[in-house]
Write a protein that holds these residues in place. Structure first.
Motif, PDB file in Angstrom:
ATOM      1  N   HIS A 119       1.049  -1.650  -0.463  1.00  0.00           N
ATOM      2  CA  HIS A 119       0.093  -0.307   0.141  1.00  0.00           C
ATOM      3  C   HIS A 119       1.417   1.243  -0.168  1.00  0.00           C
ATOM      4  CE1 HIS A 119      -4.074  -2.209   0.981  1.00  0.00           C
ATOM      5  NE2 HIS A 119      -3.688  -2.640   1.407  1.00  0.00           N
ATOM      6  N   ARG A 120       1.893   1.715  -0.106  1.00  0.00           N
ATOM      7  CA  ARG A 120       2.937   2.006  -0.330  1.00  0.00           C
ATOM      8  C   ARG A 120       3.025   3.123  -1.293  1.00  0.00           C
ATOM      9  NH1 ARG A 120       8.618   0.061   3.680  1.00  0.00           N
ATOM     10  NH2 ARG A 120       6.678  -0.638   5.367  1.00  0.00           N
ATOM     11  N   PRO A 121       3.675   4.179  -1.570  1.00  0.00           N
ATOM     12  CA  PRO A 121       2.767   4.309  -2.893  1.00  0.00           C
ATOM     13  C   PRO A 121       4.147   4.360  -4.421  1.00  0.00           C
ATOM     14  CG  PRO A 121       3.890   6.633  -1.513  1.00  0.00           C
ATOM     15  CD  PRO A 121       3.972   5.284  -0.435  1.00  0.00           C
ATOM     16  N   LEU A 122       3.370   4.420  -5.460  1.00  0.00           N
ATOM     17  CA  LEU A 122       4.108   3.116  -6.098  1.00  0.00           C
ATOM     18  C   LEU A 122       5.863   4.234  -6.240  1.00  0.00           C
ATOM     19  CD1 LEU A 122       2.923   0.910  -8.396  1.00  0.00           C
ATOM     20  CD2 LEU A 122       2.057   3.208  -9.655  1.00  0.00           C
ATOM     21  N   LEU A 127      11.241   2.757  -7.352  1.00  0.00           N
ATOM     22  CA  LEU A 127      13.047   2.983  -6.858  1.00  0.00           C
ATOM     23  C   LEU A 127      13.224   2.517  -6.722  1.00  0.00           C
ATOM     24  CD1 LEU A 127      14.550   5.098  -8.559  1.00  0.00           C
ATOM     25  CD2 LEU A 127      13.990   6.460  -5.607  1.00  0.00           C
ATOM     26  N   ARG A 128      12.640   1.745  -5.212  1.00  0.00           N
ATOM     27  CA  ARG A 128      13.401   0.601  -4.419  1.00  0.00           C
ATOM     28  C   ARG A 128      13.372  -0.534  -5.039  1.00  0.00           C
ATOM     29  NH1 ARG A 128      12.827   0.325   1.713  1.00  0.00           N
ATOM     30  NH2 ARG A 128      10.990   2.145   1.282  1.00  0.00           N
ATOM     31  N   ASP A 129      12.335  -0.815  -6.534  1.00  0.00           N
ATOM     32  CA  ASP A 129      13.688  -2.243  -6.861  1.00  0.00           C
ATOM     33  C   ASP A 129      14.175  -1.995  -8.010  1.00  0.00           C
ATOM     34  OD1 ASP A 129      11.059  -3.523  -4.539  1.00  0.00           O
ATOM     35  OD2 ASP A 129       9.797  -3.343  -6.982  1.00  0.00           O
ATOM     36  N   MET A 130      14.503  -0.763  -7.944  1.00  0.00           N
ATOM     37  CA  MET A 130      15.400  -1.051  -9.018  1.00  0.00           C
ATOM     38  C   MET A 130      17.055  -1.286  -8.656  1.00  0.00           C
ATOM     39  SD  MET A 130      14.639   1.732 -11.076  1.00  0.00           S
ATOM     40  CE  MET A 130      15.671   2.482 -12.024  1.00  0.00           C
ATOM     41  N   GLN A 131      18.059  -1.093  -9.509  1.00  0.00           N
ATOM     42  CA  GLN A 131      19.527  -1.893  -8.796  1.00  0.00           C
ATOM     43  C   GLN A 131      19.576  -0.418  -8.241  1.00  0.00           C
ATOM     44  OE1 GLN A 131      21.222  -4.538  -8.185  1.00  0.00           O
ATOM     45  NE2 GLN A 131      18.770  -5.761  -8.712  1.00  0.00           N
ATOM     46  N   ASP A 175       8.652  -0.325 -16.046  1.00  0.00           N
ATOM     47  CA  ASP A 175       8.229  -1.754 -15.823  1.00  0.00           C
ATOM     48  C   ASP A 175       8.078  -1.818 -14.488  1.00  0.00           C
ATOM     49  OD1 ASP A 175       8.066  -4.257 -16.846  1.00  0.00           O
ATOM     50  OD2 ASP A 175      10.086  -4.370 -15.729  1.00  0.00           O
ATOM     51  N   ARG A 176       9.110  -1.317 -13.047  1.00  0.00           N
ATOM     52  CA  ARG A 176       9.175  -1.611 -11.948  1.00  0.00           C
ATOM     53  C   ARG A 176       7.768  -1.186 -11.411  1.00  0.00           C
ATOM     54  NH1 ARG A 176      12.114  -4.587 -13.884  1.00  0.00           N
ATOM     55  NH2 ARG A 176      13.902  -4.933 -12.667  1.00  0.00           N
ATOM     56  N   CYS A 177       7.290  -0.110 -11.505  1.00  0.00           N
ATOM     57  CA  CYS A 177       5.854   0.547 -11.586  1.00  0.00           C
ATOM     58  C   CYS A 177       4.852  -0.065 -11.890  1.00  0.00           C
ATOM     59  CB  CYS A 177       6.158   2.231 -11.820  1.00  0.00           C
ATOM     60  SG  CYS A 177       6.852   3.124 -10.273  1.00  0.00           S
ATOM     61  N   HIS A 178       5.257  -0.139 -13.652  1.00  0.00           N
ATOM     62  CA  HIS A 178       4.016  -1.271 -13.551  1.00  0.00           C
ATOM     63  C   HIS A 178       3.613  -3.089 -12.973  1.00  0.00           C
ATOM     64  CE1 HIS A 178       2.095  -3.831 -16.707  1.00  0.00           C
ATOM     65  NE2 HIS A 178       1.265  -2.578 -16.848  1.00  0.00           N
ATOM     66  N   ARG A 179       4.012  -3.207 -12.851  1.00  0.00           N
ATOM     67  CA  ARG A 179       4.537  -4.473 -12.081  1.00  0.00           C
ATOM     68  C   ARG A 179       3.837  -4.315 -10.601  1.00  0.00           C
ATOM     69  NH1 ARG A 179      10.053  -7.910 -13.508  1.00  0.00           N
ATOM     70  NH2 ARG A 179       9.993  -7.603 -15.323  1.00  0.00           N
TER      71      ARG A 179
END
Length: 501
Positions: A119-122, A127-131, A175-179
């Motif tokens: 539920h945290r901001p997209l 950004l956290r999911d990127m290298q 792409d990360r935000c879409h997922r």
């Protein structure tokens, strides 16, 4: 730099220097004074660096060679400012924080940053999911607003290929935000728009259906997703700063943009000039001896002209004026704390040439002086008879406003408003009317209310005071359908304000 964690090596020392300016700039937004800003920045910096060191040590101890996904250093430290501010509010130090931030800390918006991860901001999750190298490149270019040459130099990239690499990183962030958007728990209504939202944001020429526009106007999560998924139109920096930082994200973005334009980003010691902190002594222009002599001659000539008029002061006053002294015994060659600009203020201000005691004191001279009529009302009857002439000059507007659309996309836009006021203001409130039914969504460097097509922007605590002939600026994000013409019918503190062409 105040008492901060001791660098463990040269690389960390350079990192601390680069990040401190950003942390201090955001801390200044969050607090009610420069002393509180420095203290908040110091505590947040220490907290963030300790967190980074602990994460690095944990990654090495696992022996996997992979780090746990986390934010890049600057946004992580900015998040530490938010965390420490919340701790201040809990521990009774909330009076040191900005009042609007205190309200935000008790709202559902703040709860999203510490609540369930899905539920945290997209933007935060994307950004956290990127290298880390990719995330750092995106943050420096989009939010810190550094030129690509500076980004390439800092990250050791090929300057010729840096722009194309940034384009690839933007696509990766999308792409990360879409997922993450598809993984977010949504109600059936929002879920029905997920595919359409993806399709509309992929193409810069795609038109947003009216029903989707109405839905995003009511649904914060879907509007947030649209901002993160749309790579065209210039809305990505605002989406990143708002989603990752939270409160004050847009104001921070604007500060960093201005600092980058002025060449003050990157940990330079003079960055406090841009943030308004000015920890050292303020920089003042040096007035040379020649400038002082020229000023003395001009002011003396003006005083002599006044003394030669048919109705004038005593001979003693004229002699003092000719010798370069005002009637109160001060030298007119001494500009005092401010240097004369040579221009006169608007009618009714009660002053003439800025900083000139001889001219400022002219209101005490008898009537008949045309300059006096333009500067203010005379206590003598003859002075009142000259009011018709003075009223002609007072017809000039007291303020000018420049409304500029910085960027625009199919269903939204970013605008900047710059206002110049001839009068000093203790606070300000700017109103305007939208012709095409635009709606303001978020604003920085001010707060807003909107009633149908009329919008009123009110000063923040840190920018409400405006000097005479000074300017203030604020910006906002808005939505539109059909047409997006410029705002009109501007008023400053309920008085008409002229729009700049």
């Amino acid at each position: 730099m105040p008492d901060l964690p001791t660098p463990q090596n040269a690389a960390e020392a350079a990192l601390l220097s680069e990040c401190w300016d950003a942390v201090l700039s955001y801390a200044d937004l969050c607090t009610s004074g420069s002393a509180s800003a420095t203290r908040l920045a110091t505590e947040a910096f220490t907290h963030g660096i300790d967190e980074l060191r602990a994460a690095t040590a944990a990654s090495k101890s696992t022996g996997t060679g992979r780090r746990a996904l986390r934010l890049p250093r600057i946004p992580l430290l900015l998040a530490s400012v938010r965390t420490v501010a919340a701790a201040w509010e809990t521990s009774g130090l909330g009076h040191r924080l900005d009042p609007d931030l205190r309200l935000w800390l008790h709202s559902d918006k703040a709860a999203r940053y510490v609540g369930p991860p899905l539920h945290r901001p997209l933007a935060l999750r994307g950004l956290r999911d990127m290298q880390e190298p990719d995330a750092v490149l995106l943050w420096l270019a989009e939010v810190e607003s550094l030129p690509m040459s500076a980004v390439a130099r800092r990250l050791g990239l090929d300057p010729a290929a840096a722009s194309s690499e940034l384009a690839q990183v933007r696509a990766l962030f999308r792409d990360r935000c879409h997922r993450n958007h598809l993984d977010t728990p949504m109600d059936a209504h929002c879920r029905s728009y997920a595919r359409l939202l993806d399709a509309v944001t992929r193409s810069p020429s795609a038109e947003t259906p009216e029903d989707l526009s109405r839905h995003m106007a009511r649904c914060v999560e879907c509007a947030e997703a649209a901002a993160c998924l749309r790579l065209h139109g210039g809305g990505l920096p605002a989406a990143l700063s708002s989603g990752v930082i939270g409160w004050g994200g847009l104001a921070y973005l604007e500060r960093r943009r201005r600092a980058a334009e002025a060449g003050m980003s990157g940990g330079r010691t003079d960055a406090a000039v841009d943030t308004g902190l000015n920890e050292g002594k303020p920089v003042r222009p040096r007035i040379g001896r020649t400038g002082i002599l020229v000023t003395a001659v001009l002011v003396s000539a003006l005083a002599l002209t006044v003394s030669l008029m048919p109705v004038g002061g005593s001979k003693g006053d004229d002699a003092n004026a000719a010798q370069g002294e005002s009637t109160d015994g001060r030298s007119v060659a001494d500009p005092g704390p401010t240097f004369p600009s040579g221009s006169k203020t608007k009618s009714g201000s009660g002053t003439g040439t800025a900083g000139s005691p001889a001219v400022a004191d002219s209101t005490s001279r008898p009537a008949g002086n045309s300059d006096q009529e333009a500067q203010g009302e005379s206590s003598s009857p003859a002075g009142k008879q000259g009011g018709a002439k003075g009223s002609t000059k007072s017809a000039a507007p007291d303020c000018r406003v420049k409304y500029e659309i910085v960027s625009e996309w199919p269903d939204g836009f970013q605008a900047t408003v710059t206002v110049t006021s001839t009068k000093a203001l203790a606070t300000w409130s700017l109103g305007w009317t939208f012709k095409d039914g635009q709606r303001v969504g978020q604003m920085w460097d001010g707060t807003f209310t909107q009633d149908d097509s009329h919008v009123t922007a009110t000063a923040a605590d840190y920018n409400k005071t405006v000097a005479a002939n000074g300017t203030f600026t604020f910006g906002f994000l808005g939505s539109w359908t059909g047409s997006n013409s410029a705002a009109r019918n501007f008023t400053l503190n309920k008085a008409s304000c002229q729009a700049a062409g």
